[in-house]
Scaffold this motif. Sequence first.
Motif, PDB file in Angstrom:
ATOM      1  N   ARG A   3      47.410 -11.887  68.440  1.00  0.00           N
ATOM      2  CA  ARG A   3      47.436 -10.691  67.611  1.00  0.00           C
ATOM      3  C   ARG A   3      46.118  -9.923  67.631  1.00  0.00           C
ATOM      4  O   ARG A   3      45.655  -9.486  68.676  1.00  0.00           O
ATOM      5  CB  ARG A   3      47.857 -11.063  66.182  1.00  0.00           C
ATOM      6  N   SER A   4      45.494  -9.750  66.467  1.00  0.00           N
ATOM      7  CA  SER A   4      44.306  -8.899  66.363  1.00  0.00           C
ATOM      8  C   SER A   4      43.100  -9.480  67.088  1.00  0.00           C
ATOM      9  O   SER A   4      42.101  -8.783  67.292  1.00  0.00           O
ATOM     10  CB  SER A   4      43.956  -8.660  64.887  1.00  0.00           C
ATOM     11  N   ARG A  48      49.514 -13.840  50.671  1.00  0.00           N
ATOM     12  CA  ARG A  48      48.497 -13.653  51.689  1.00  0.00           C
ATOM     13  C   ARG A  48      47.259 -14.486  51.381  1.00  0.00           C
ATOM     14  O   ARG A  48      47.334 -15.704  51.281  1.00  0.00           O
ATOM     15  CB  ARG A  48      48.187 -12.167  51.854  1.00  0.00           C
ATOM     16  N   THR A  49      46.113 -13.855  51.220  1.00  0.00           N
ATOM     17  CA  THR A  49      44.883 -14.619  50.976  1.00  0.00           C
ATOM     18  C   THR A  49      44.537 -14.731  49.502  1.00  0.00           C
ATOM     19  O   THR A  49      43.487 -15.279  49.162  1.00  0.00           O
ATOM     20  CB  THR A  49      43.698 -13.958  51.718  1.00  0.00           C
ATOM     21  N   TYR A 109      57.259 -11.306  53.965  1.00  0.00           N
ATOM     22  CA  TYR A 109      55.811 -11.121  54.102  1.00  0.00           C
ATOM     23  C   TYR A 109      55.351  -9.747  53.622  1.00  0.00           C
ATOM     24  O   TYR A 109      54.370  -9.633  52.884  1.00  0.00           O
ATOM     25  CB  TYR A 109      55.400 -11.334  55.561  1.00  0.00           C
ATOM     26  N   GLU A 110      56.068  -8.696  54.016  1.00  0.00           N
ATOM     27  CA  GLU A 110      55.619  -7.339  53.699  1.00  0.00           C
ATOM     28  C   GLU A 110      56.047  -6.880  52.312  1.00  0.00           C
ATOM     29  O   GLU A 110      55.267  -6.256  51.584  1.00  0.00           O
ATOM     30  CB  GLU A 110      56.153  -6.353  54.745  1.00  0.00           C
ATOM     31  N   SER A 138      39.043  -9.642  59.419  1.00  0.00           N
ATOM     32  CA  SER A 138      40.292 -10.055  60.041  1.00  0.00           C
ATOM     33  C   SER A 138      41.328 -10.289  58.951  1.00  0.00           C
ATOM     34  O   SER A 138      41.040 -10.175  57.757  1.00  0.00           O
ATOM     35  CB  SER A 138      40.097 -11.350  60.846  1.00  0.00           C
ATOM     36  N   ASP A 139      42.550 -10.641  59.371  1.00  0.00           N
ATOM     37  CA  ASP A 139      43.597 -10.978  58.401  1.00  0.00           C
ATOM     38  C   ASP A 139      43.215 -12.188  57.561  1.00  0.00           C
ATOM     39  O   ASP A 139      43.802 -12.418  56.504  1.00  0.00           O
ATOM     40  CB  ASP A 139      44.912 -11.282  59.131  1.00  0.00           C
ATOM     41  N   GLY A 152      48.894 -18.021  54.373  1.00  0.00           N
ATOM     42  CA  GLY A 152      48.452 -16.781  54.990  1.00  0.00           C
ATOM     43  C   GLY A 152      49.592 -15.908  55.454  1.00  0.00           C
ATOM     44  O   GLY A 152      49.367 -14.769  55.895  1.00  0.00           O
TER      45      GLY A 152
END
Length: 300
Positions: A43-44, A245-246, A200-201, A279-280, A240
């Motif tokens: 990914r990123s 998420r975090t 997730y979103e 980063s994520d 994550g």
Amino acid sequence: MTLRLSTVILPVDRWHEGGRARWQRAEDLGFHTAYTYDHLSWRSFRDGPWFGALPTLTAAATATERLRLGTLVTSPNFRHPVTLAKELISLDDVSGGRVTLGIGAGGSGFDATALGQDAWTPRERADRFGEFVPLLDRLLTEDAVSQRGDFYSAEEARNIPGCVQRPRIPFAVAATGPRGLRLAARYGQAWVTTGDPKLYETGTPEQSVEALRGQVEKLGAACAGEGRDVADLDKILLTGFTPDRTRPLDSVGAFVDFAGRHRELGFTEIVVHWPIPDSDFAADQGVFEKIASEAPAQLG
């Protein structure tokens, strides 16, 4: 129920420029296991440094003494059971029997086409995974293996002296679908999930907990079908990728609340990403280390 706390250290640092120190710090902080992703890129991070999982884990094995080490996760996307088994037996030997193999069917990301093949459909991935895991199980437990499959074959593949851990290194099988859950029930010493990706979103933490509850129940049904007690499997949540998420890494209290809710579902291990700035997986390093040091005692 004791809840273990583990971490994922992404292979983004040169070994002599922070890589070694990070794995050693993970051991000093008392993490149960330090895993890494087994990808060619991700990914990123695709256009930045990214090192191989098994060489990194081998180096980590020589730099640590107590910390368990593992992949989250290895997949058939670019691995073959014969060569993978040889490398895993070697890693298990170097580490003195501290290796766990996280293994999954793989996805449709960068690894899926890196060897020049077309990306497999979900059914094709499941078909391959269904052949990959049983063959790998044999290769890690038998001195010599010959087997012809639709996708993977071995011809007098020798793996002497075998694993330090007997009968072989433990498998942590990542799965949410029925075929993968059956493999986890049959071959796994642990099961891994990241939650429901559809949430997730736009999902809520409460919806995520209910989705995970449903996954645990399906795992129980798969174990029953194999004549196995679901309590025999460790249940690992790689964090994550849920709607939280975090946020569980915002404070010790936030993490204890998050981990406690998931322990009630039957999870025995929570895995958090080692912070990477910009980063994520960005998080406050000081808070992260405080969580590692203080949260386990609060969770009991």
